[in-house]
Scaffold this active site. Structure first.
Site, short mmCIF file in Angstrom:
data_model
loop_
_atom_site.label_atom_id
_atom_site.label_comp_id
_atom_site.label_asym_id
_atom_site.label_seq_id
_atom_site.Cartn_x
_atom_site.Cartn_y
_atom_site.Cartn_z
N TYR A 149 0.74 -1.16 -0.21
CA TYR A 149 -0.19 -0.03 -0.02
C TYR A 149 0.90 1.04 0.05
CZ TYR A 149 -4.52 -2.41 0.42
OH TYR A 149 -5.44 -3.24 0.02
N LYS A 219 3.85 -14.04 6.24
CA LYS A 219 4.35 -14.82 5.31
C LYS A 219 5.70 -15.02 5.18
CE LYS A 219 2.81 -17.74 1.89
NZ LYS A 219 2.37 -19.00 2.19
N ASP A 285 -1.72 -17.93 5.34
CA ASP A 285 -2.58 -18.97 4.63
C ASP A 285 -3.05 -19.97 5.71
OD1 ASP A 285 0.27 -19.61 4.36
OD2 ASP A 285 -0.01 -21.27 3.15
N ASP A 309 -5.57 -7.05 5.00
CA ASP A 309 -6.71 -6.95 4.14
C ASP A 309 -7.53 -8.16 3.93
OD1 ASP A 309 -8.49 -5.22 2.53
OD2 ASP A 309 -6.88 -4.96 0.86
#
Length: 421
Positions: A149, A219, A285, A309
């Protein structure tokens, strides 16, 4: 008497009758803003009588600002948020065909609103796709100013793209770009300072509210120097600044390595019994699955922007959807805070009375809590519980509930006010 909220020695000082700038918003913004303000005004009066009152001050952004001033984000609007510290906004339509990438992102960047706070809770009676929605009580702390972003991108075919590609290939020796001539590029900056202030805010929030855990969602298994660094910096901060109040999974692994599993399990149980906040981590995930299967294992979530998000929208869906999901953008150091409806402008239903004002109402409740006006906030929470329990809802939820009573936007606000017991 001053009507301006101030930050003094790191603490918020809110006058009894503060001025709160608000942006009506585009699309359904005009439908939900008035009813939301009526609910908040009623709750404040119910809690404090005439001793406290919000004085609403309209400022402009989006389509309305463009028609009034010729610009989508006037300087006067930014000035008002800086002057009064706390504000609230409806949904804004991002300009199409040029200009700033996003009005929402622009406000966050200008005011350095580095935390996006999204609490997720279930109201009895609201339809949910999961079996035990009552066990969902999570608070997302999403970093607001870095990651993708930040908007650092180079479009294929442009000169900057060519320069960047040549730098990667010729100067840095990068040979992993599959189709370099037809690739666009984006840069993902993750800083130590940005990571630390996000995690610091999340841990303080958990301690203040006596919540059991902070989960670092990342991640880092793939993006080792960005998301992986975020995880490590977050653990470093927890152990260095909150060592007496937290217990981290990294410490747990060290005990397990040195003394074995039984001692590690014992140390974890002792930490829980003593009221320490357990700081742990989970790959993104895996967390999306974990939050569905074991939502009770997570209370505060600290994560980077893009992950936040995804996580925010999934968790919102678990408790009824984004229409009743609140949000806030906060800089805990400067005190700047803008609370916002988290959904879009929905121009197709603007003016029809179908819009759900729940997101903006609950965002305003977060604003009351931030101001320290918690009694007024509780009146709204309690009243909404009653209204949902009576199955009185707007069209978005009515379509999912058997035997529900359909209310317009304004009628839903009236029902909340009538149920402030």
């Amino acid at each position: 008497m001053t009507k301006k909220t101030k930050i003094v020695n790191g603490k918020l000082e809110v006058p009894n009758k503060p001025t709160i700038p608000f942006i009506e918003g585009d699309g359904i913004g005009k439908d939900i803003t008035g009813p939301s303000q009526r609910v908040i005004d009623a709750a404040v009066f119910k809690a404090y009588g005439n001793s406290k009152k919000i004085e609403w001050k309209e400022v402009f952004a989006g389509e309305k600002a463009f028609h009034e001033t010729g610009t989508y984000l006037p300087d006067e609007t930014v000035k008002a948020f800086k002057e009064y510290l706390i504000g609230i906004k409806g949904p804004l339509q991002t300009p199409v065909g040029g200009g700033m990438r996003s009005l929402n992102v622009a406000l966050r960047q200008i005011l350095d609103l580095y935390v996006c706070v999204r609490p997720v809770r279930w109201f009895k009676g609201v339809p949910s796709p999961i079996r035990y929605p009552s066990m969902v009580d999570m608070h997302i702390f999403r970093e607001n100013t870095e990651d993708i972003y930040a908007g650092i991108e180079y479009m294929v075919g442009e000169e900057k793209n060519k320069k960047f590609r040549e730098f990667l290939v010729n100067e840095m020796g990068v040979d992993k770009i599959r189709f370099p001539e037809s690739s666009s590029f984006g840069i993902k900056p993750i800083s130590k300072e940005g990571s630390e202030r996000l995690t610091r805010a999340a841990i303080k929030y958990a301690i203040k509210r006596e919540l059991p855990s902070v989960t670092i969602v990342h991640k880092g298994n793939i993006m080792k120097f960005t998301e992986g660094a975020f995880k490590n910096w977050s653990y470093d901060l927890a152990e260095k600044e909150f060592g007496e109040q937290t217990f981290t999974w990294r410490q747990l692994e060290e005990i397990k390595k040195d003394k074995g599993q039984l001692d590690a399990d014992k140390a974890l149980e002792e930490a829980k019994k003593s009221g320490k906040v357990i700081v742990k981590d989970c790959i993104t995930d895996a967390f999306l699955q974990e939050s569905l299967l074991h939502p009770w294992d997570h209370s505060v979530i600290a994560t980077m922007n893009l992950n936040g998000d995804y996580v925010s929208d999934q968790l919102a869906a678990m408790v009824g959807g984004i229409g009743i999901s609140p949000g806030a953008n906060i800089n805990y150091k400067s005190g700047y805070a803008i609370f916002e409806a988290t959904h879009g402008t929905a121009p197709n239903i603007a003016g029809t009375g179908k819009a759900n004002p729940g997101s903006l109402i609950l965002s305003a409740v977060m604003m009351l809590e931030y101001m320290g006006w918690t009694d007024a906030a509780e009146y709204v929470y309690d009243a909404m519980e009653h209204v949902f329990a009576k199955r009185k809802v707007t069209s978005d939820l009515h379509a999912q509930m058997e035997g529900a009573t359909l209310l317009t936007t304004s009628e839903f606000a009236d029902a909340i006010i009538k149920n402030m017991h």
